[in-house]
Every structure is written in C-alpha cells, then in structure tokens.
Design an enzyme around this catalytic site. Structure first.
Site, PDB file in Angstrom:
ATOM      1  N   SER A  93       0.707  -0.979   0.071  1.00 25.55           N
ATOM      2  CA  SER A  93       0.086  -0.171   0.094  1.00 25.55           C
ATOM      3  C   SER A  93       0.795   1.484  -0.004  1.00 25.55           C
ATOM      4  O   SER A  93       2.209   1.341   0.303  1.00 25.55           O
ATOM      5  CB  SER A  93      -1.231  -0.126   1.269  1.00 25.55           C
ATOM      6  OG  SER A  93      -1.168  -1.465   1.482  1.00 25.55           O
TER       7      SER A  93
HETATM    8  C1  LIG Z   1      -3.234  -4.239  -0.472  1.00 28.17           C
HETATM    9  S1  LIG Z   1      -2.906  -5.262   0.398  1.00 28.17           S
HETATM   10  C2  LIG Z   1      -2.090  -5.747   1.854  1.00 28.17           C
HETATM   11  C3  LIG Z   1      -1.633  -4.707   1.899  1.00 28.17           C
HETATM   12  C4  LIG Z   1      -0.163  -4.822   2.877  1.00 28.17           C
HETATM   13  N1  LIG Z   1      -1.168  -5.244   4.211  1.00 28.17           N
HETATM   14  C5  LIG Z   1       1.336  -4.976   3.185  1.00 28.17           C
HETATM   15  O1  LIG Z   1       1.650  -4.492   4.017  1.00 28.17           O
HETATM   16  O2  LIG Z   1       1.274  -5.324   1.461  1.00 28.17           O
HETATM   17  C6  LIG Z   1      -4.739  -6.923   0.400  1.00 28.17           C
HETATM   18  C7  LIG Z   1      -4.070  -7.741  -0.023  1.00 28.17           C
HETATM   19  O3  LIG Z   1      -5.226  -8.625   0.771  1.00 28.17           O
HETATM   20  C8  LIG Z   1      -5.789  -9.500   0.493  1.00 28.17           C
HETATM   21  N2  LIG Z   1      -7.186 -10.534   0.579  1.00 28.17           N
HETATM   22  C9  LIG Z   1      -8.126  -9.835  -0.570  1.00 28.17           C
HETATM   23  N3  LIG Z   1      -9.198 -10.507   0.066  1.00 28.17           N
HETATM   24  C10 LIG Z   1      -9.243 -11.352   1.087  1.00 28.17           C
HETATM   25  C11 LIG Z   1      -9.884 -12.226   2.133  1.00 28.17           C
HETATM   26  N4  LIG Z   1     -11.021 -12.236   2.152  1.00 28.17           N
HETATM   27  N5  LIG Z   1      -8.702 -12.210   3.815  1.00 28.17           N
HETATM   28  C12 LIG Z   1      -7.646 -11.175   3.366  1.00 28.17           C
HETATM   29  N6  LIG Z   1      -7.067 -11.210   2.572  1.00 28.17           N
HETATM   30  C13 LIG Z   1      -7.717 -11.051   2.121  1.00 28.17           C
HETATM   31  C14 LIG Z   1      -5.684  -9.435  -0.843  1.00 28.17           C
HETATM   32  O4  LIG Z   1      -4.938 -10.793  -1.391  1.00 28.17           O
HETATM   33  C15 LIG Z   1      -4.281  -9.234  -0.857  1.00 28.17           C
HETATM   34  O5  LIG Z   1      -3.044  -9.533  -0.747  1.00 28.17           O
END
Ligand SMILES: C[S@@+](CC[C@H](N)C(=O)[O-])C[C@H]1O[C@@H](n2cnc3c(N)ncnc32)[C@H](O)[C@@H]1O
Length: 385
Positions: free
Chosen positions: A97
């Site tokens: 992000s």
């Molecule tokens: C914007 S990224 C998060 C960035 C992360 N916190 C970092 O520091 O790099 C969003 C993540 O949420 C995950 N995601 C999507 N749906 C999800 C779910 N239902 N449960 C857990 N993770 C999920 C995606 O696979 C993705 O890797």
C-alpha cells in the site's frame, strides 16, 4: 535494522513529512527501522495506459525507486496468473500500500504498548512488520487469503527478523484463535464490514478499515466496538484499496451491462437526475450509495452546448435506467429495464436525504450489527438507511 540511505526508509519518512505532516514519533521510528524494499517481490507491476499491467523486475532502477517513494506498488496480478497472452496482467490483486495511507491507517488505529492487533491482508508483510516493530510481534496476528502471498509475506517478515502469527485463510472470518483483539486493521476494502471483525474485538476496541462500494468510492472507516456487540463510527477520510476477494466488483465496462436494444419502461420524474452523480464526498451520494445496493452511475453531457445530459444507472445484474436532463424543464424523461427500477430506488434515497435536511457527508456515521450495516445522522440512534 537497516542503514538509511538516500533512497531508503529515512528518505521515505522525509517524503511523508514534506507536506508538513507531523508523524507520531513511534511510527516514524518504525518506518525508519523497517526497509520497505525487503518486502517487495522480484517482480512488481506497473499500470499501462491501456489498462493492463506490465512486469517490472528488481534489476530495473524504478523497482528500488518505487520502494522508497510514496506510491502503492502492485505486487500480484490476476491472483498470480497473468491473463494477458503477452504476460501482462489485467487486475491488480495484491500490493504494497501507499506509505502515506499505511501511516494514516496506523495512526488512526491508536495503538498503545501491549495492544493486540489483527491485520487483514498480509500481502508483502510490510504493514505487519511495522506493527511488530512498534508493538512486538507477539502482539500481531495477520491473515492473507492467497496461500502463495501468505508464504511470501511470512518469509519476508522472518528474513527481516519478525515472527508475528501469520495465518492463511479468509480474513472475513477473522482469526478466532487469537481473539479478542484490541485493534483490527483491514488493509483490504470491504463493501460490507464482516461481523467477525466486531465479534473478535474487545468492547472499546477499534476497527480501521477501507470501506465503501463502487458508487460511493473508497472511504476509511473507524469503528469503536460497543459492549452491546455492535460497532459504530465515522468515515475519517479517503482510502483507495482493492476489495476483499469475495466482494470484488464486476469486470468489464458499462457497455457489457446495458442492452440498448432492450425494451424500456417509459416514465417521467421531477427529480433532477444529476443528483445521482453528485460529488463523491457529498451527503446525498453517501445516502444513495448506501441505500441502493450494487449501484453504478455515470452521466453523458451533450456536446452541442445545449446543457442536456443523460444519467445512466445500472447494477451489472440486468437492471438499468436512463434519465434525460434538459435545462429549465420541470419533468425529465426516464426509462428503465430489468427487475429493479433503479431510478425509483435512487429517488427514494434522495427523498430520505432531503427529508433529513440535506446534511453533508461529515454528519453521517455507520454502525455494524450482527445482521446489517446502518447509516445514521449525527448519532447512532438516528438511523437513516
Ligand atoms: C493491499 S494488499 C495488503 C497490503 C499489506 N498489508 C502490505 O503491507 O503489503 C490487500 C491484500 O488483501 C488480500 N485479501 C483479499 N481478500 C482477502 C480476504 N478475504 N482475507 C484475507 N486477505 C484478503 C489480498 O490477497 C491482498 O494481498
């Protein structure tokens, strides 16, 4: 943990401060201590002008420069299997992000020594590393739905020296084993806040999550969990994030969802249709976007200088409506198709907003209960949608 260099963590903090932003000193120390580049995969993805995403490798100078710039970096496309025959990707499905957003959300979380935090969406692990640096990894649990990403995130965290609890699974169910948490931080956007997040946070605890829908846009929601098992709070700013995997939006364009040859039911309306495309952060948009499920809206203005325009509404599930605005008219032609009369639903929500005295968006709050999300005006007892 790392030596700050010109294009390193300290420089990134300098960039964040450049606009006069005052940063919580403890988060500043965490940002300086955790090297963002150590959390990026060898290949990241750049947005092309045609909507596709192209790979950019570690050997490309932009890879390192992006790591210490205030930009989000796409780290996975199409759930790990790029759709393009040329190796390009269609949809960004994971990212590191934007640092300013990461900082904003961490500050909104109001952590304190000993606070136990659940993060939804581990991805690269960078955020979990910042939380671990500040709170101690034993206080941090993070969950990622994509097994390959979860493994990468875990490996990144370990390599840099952090061992929070990393879980592979669907974060909409939370992580019951570690509950109750003092804080839940979602780094992925929800159209509906999963009740598990409320259930697994102690009374008085906080949930910070990007939230919204395709019509409303993305907002940052900060909820306080009450003793009655609900969570209430306010939108505290914008927050563009990818949606939870099972709450993703449809793919394609509006043309895929409107059949211009289909029969339409004709009617008229006295409500100015342009209200359906009011500014994204306006009160009316908030109420309409909340009350009318799965809404998409757009407006086309005539190029002949007449000031006429047509507002199109659709739900990507077989219903659409069109309303023609003509300057000076008292009634506007409206037509709709499909099981829902989307214009009637919008008009009804506009009526509720007008009856409430046309309040600005800032006066609305959100409550999550075991069964629904409610929007209220000024105080949680005054539910309007
Ligand atoms: C914007 S990224 C998060 C960035 C992360 N916190 C970092 O520091 O790099 C969003 C993540 O949420 C995950 N995601 C999507 N749906 C999800 C779910 N239902 N449960 C857990 N993770 C999920 C995606 O696979 C993705 O890797």
């Amino acid at each position: 943990m790392t030596t700050p260099t010109e294009s390193g963590p300290a420089a990134l903090v300098g960039l964040l401060r450049a606009d006069g932003l005052s940063i919580d000193p403890q988060w500043e120390a965490a940002f300086v201590a955790v090297p963002r580049h150590a959390f990026l995969p060898d290949v990241v993805w750049e947005n092309d002008a045609d909507g596709w995403l192209s790979p950019v490798g570690r050997e490309d100078s932009r890879w390192r420069s992006w790591a210490y710039s205030d930009v989000p970096i796409v780290t996975q496309v199409d759930d790990g299997e790029p759709e393009g025959a040329d190796g390009r990707g269609r949809l960004a499905t994971s990212s590191a992000s934007q640092p300013l957003m990461v900082l904003t959300m961490l500050e909104a979380l109001e952590v304190y020594g000993g606070a136990r935090v659940l993060e939804i969406g581990t991805a690269t692990g960078f955020n979990a590393a910042l939380l671990s640096e500040r709170l101690g990894a034993e206080h941090v649990t993070t969950i990622e739905i994509d097994a390959a990403l979860a493994e990468q995130g875990r490996a990144n965290l370990h390599r840099v020296g952090f061992s929070p609890s990393t879980v592979v699974g669907d974060g909409t169910k939370g992580v019951a084993a570690g509950a109750p948490y003092d804080r839940v931080l979602a780094t992925v956007a929800a159209k509906t806040v999963p009740y598990a997040w409320v259930e697994q946070t102690r009374p008085g605890g906080l949930i910070v999550a990007p939230w919204g829908n395709d019509y409303l846009g993305h907002r940052l929601l900060r909820l306080v969990v009450g003793a009655d098992g609900t969570a209430s709070g306010w939108v505290i700013g914008p927050a563009a994030f990818m949606w939870l995997r099972d709450q993703r939006s449809y793919r394609g364009t509006w043309r895929d969802h409107i059949d211009f040859d289909a029969p339409m039911t004709e009617a008229t309306t006295t409500t100015d249709p342009r209200i359906a495309v009011a500014a994204e952060d306006s009160g009316v948009r908030f109420v309409v976007g909340f009350a009318v499920a799965d809404l998409y809206a757009m407006s086309f203005t005539a190029k002949d200088g007449s000031g006429e325009s047509t507002v199109w509404l659709y739900d990507a599930r077989g219903s659409w409506a069109a309303v023609d605005f003509v300057p000076g008219a008292r009634e506007y032609a409206m037509s709709h198709h499909g099981p829902r009369n989307l214009w009637a639903e919008v008009e009804h929500a506009v009526g509720a907003w007008e009856a409430a005295g046309r309040p600005d968006r800032e006066r609305f709050g959100v409550t999550v209960t075991p069964t629904e999300q409610q929007v209220w005006l000024d105080e949680p007892d005054n539910v309007v949608a």
